[in-house]
Design an enzyme around this catalytic site. Structure first.
Site, PDB file in Angstrom:
ATOM      1  CG  MET A  49      -4.386  -6.721   7.728  1.00  0.00           C
ATOM      2  SD  MET A  49      -5.807  -5.699   7.267  1.00  0.00           S
ATOM      3  CE  MET A  49      -5.958  -4.668   8.740  1.00  0.00           C
ATOM      4  CB  SER A  50       0.045  -8.330   3.092  1.00  0.00           C
ATOM      5  OG  SER A  50       1.065  -7.446   3.538  1.00  0.00           O
ATOM      6  CG  HIS A  73      -2.704  -2.392  -3.379  1.00  0.00           C
ATOM      7  ND1 HIS A  73      -1.854  -3.454  -3.147  1.00  0.00           N
ATOM      8  CD2 HIS A  73      -2.888  -1.803  -2.170  1.00  0.00           C
ATOM      9  CE1 HIS A  73      -1.559  -3.507  -1.854  1.00  0.00           C
ATOM     10  NE2 HIS A  73      -2.188  -2.529  -1.243  1.00  0.00           N
ATOM     11  CG  HIS A 114      -6.118   2.247   3.555  1.00  0.00           C
ATOM     12  ND1 HIS A 114      -5.146   1.284   3.751  1.00  0.00           N
ATOM     13  CD2 HIS A 114      -6.087   2.530   2.228  1.00  0.00           C
ATOM     14  CE1 HIS A 114      -4.570   0.997   2.591  1.00  0.00           C
ATOM     15  NE2 HIS A 114      -5.114   1.742   1.657  1.00  0.00           N
ATOM     16  CG  ASN A 159      -0.976   2.596  11.298  1.00  0.00           C
ATOM     17  OD1 ASN A 159      -0.946   2.284  10.102  1.00  0.00           O
ATOM     18  ND2 ASN A 159      -1.302   1.735  12.238  1.00  0.00           N
ATOM     19  CB  ALA A 211       1.504  -0.131   4.682  1.00  0.00           C
ATOM     20  CB  SER A 265      -0.902   0.026   1.237  1.00  0.00           C
ATOM     21  OG  SER A 265      -1.831  -1.023   1.204  1.00  0.00           O
ATOM     22  CE1 TYR A 291      -8.249  -6.275   2.364  1.00  0.00           C
ATOM     23  CE2 TYR A 291      -6.317  -6.840   3.659  1.00  0.00           C
ATOM     24  CZ  TYR A 291      -6.954  -6.024   2.747  1.00  0.00           C
ATOM     25  OH  TYR A 291      -6.279  -4.951   2.201  1.00  0.00           O
ATOM     26  CD  GLU A 292      -7.871  -7.707  -2.091  1.00  0.00           C
ATOM     27  OE1 GLU A 292      -8.321  -7.101  -3.084  1.00  0.00           O
ATOM     28  OE2 GLU A 292      -6.680  -8.080  -1.990  1.00  0.00           O
ATOM     29  CG  HIS A 302      -4.499  -7.768   0.893  1.00  0.00           C
ATOM     30  ND1 HIS A 302      -4.584  -6.951  -0.214  1.00  0.00           N
ATOM     31  CD2 HIS A 302      -3.480  -7.282   1.644  1.00  0.00           C
ATOM     32  CE1 HIS A 302      -3.654  -6.008  -0.134  1.00  0.00           C
ATOM     33  NE2 HIS A 302      -2.972  -6.191   0.977  1.00  0.00           N
TER      34      HIS A 302
END
Length: 272
Positions: free
Chosen positions: A212-213, A62, A247, A236, A114, A31, A86-87, A84
């Site tokens: 998350m990746s 992306h 995000h 963050n 990120a 990201s 989560y997608e 991902h």
């Protein structure tokens, strides 16, 4: 349904038909970090929706395309945007591009992301060299029957992030006066950001950053025999360490540190 090997053959033949040949390094740009691909020389670009058996990225920041060419004197195939879990994609789909890179004879993978800082010494904008990871995503891309031609049933993960590559990256950071942290990345499934309790758990478990990746892709890279270098941009502080999470902040922070990030990757590529 076509087997994985048949799908890989179809995908790689299509990619080669577009003029993409020898690949040394695969790059996965997370990201807000995809701008590095714009510096690839003699670039050839293929959008994901053109490529047989490729999914499509749905996340802001992306671009959703492969970029092939020369970067820092090396032949690279870069993903501007990743997929991902989560997608809604399976782990096997998320990691399919790494299989493709291995099939195109890449010997190494540089993976970026990120991440949220868990280490109390981290601040937004820090770059973290990934030394190891913790898979807390609830799945593994190697579940199911193993294809021996692609890799061993039980891959060794004791040096998932190649030590000699990390050493080169640290040397580059010192020469370029880039403040480079080191730490362990813990992968969660998402898409929710971690709760404050989960962040305290991650810190107790030994994590320095969460995201998350990355973890699935690195597992498949190791299974495929690729050497891996991983870099996180701490965009963050994780939940409970700052007021809220958004995000937009992720993308804004990567924009702020992009010069150091691009310099670190390019100069490390040159040194490898």
């Amino acid at each position: 349904m076509d087997s994985l090997q048949e799908k890989l053959k179809e995908t790689t033949e299509f990619i080669k038909s577009k003029g993409i040949g020898n690949v040394e390094f695969g790059l996965i740009l997370g990201s807000g970090l995809g701008e590095l691909a714009e510096e690839i020389e003699d670039a050839q670009t293929i959008t994901y929706d053109q490529i047989p058996h490729f999914p499509v990225s749905t996340v802001t920041g992306h671009a959703g395309q492969l970029v092939y060419g020369t970067l820092a004197g090396k032949r690279v195939l870069a993903m501007q945007g990743r997929f991902h879990y989560y997608e809604g994609y399976s782990m096997q789909t998320v990691t399919y591009p790494v299989r493709v890179m291995a099939a195109l004879k890449a010997h190494s993978l540089i993976v970026t992301n990120a991440a949220g800082g868990v280490n109390l010494d981290f601040t937004p904008g820090d770059l973290m060299l990934i030394t190891d990871h913790i898979n807390f995503m609830g799945s593994n891309p190697l579940f199911g029957a193993n294809i021996d031609e692609l890799g061993p049933r039980f891959p060794d993960m004791s040096e998932a992030y190649r030590l000699s590559y990390r050493t080169k990256a640290k040397e580059v950071a010192e020469r370029q006066n880039i403040h480079l942290k080191e730490g362990i990345y813990m992968g969660f499934s998402g898409p929710t950001y971690e709760t404050p309790a989960e962040v305290r758990f991650a810190r107790t478990a030994g994590a320095d950053a969460v995201g998350m990746s990355t973890v699935p892709e690195v597992i498949v890279a190791c299974h495929s025999g690729l050497n891996v270098l991983g870099i996180s941009c701490v965009t963050n502080l994780a939940a409970g360490m700052q007021k809220s999470l958004d995000h937009k902040e992720v993308v804004a922070t990567t924009e702020r540190v992009k010069i150091d990030f691009k310099t670190l990757v390019k100069e490390t590529l040159k040194a490898l």
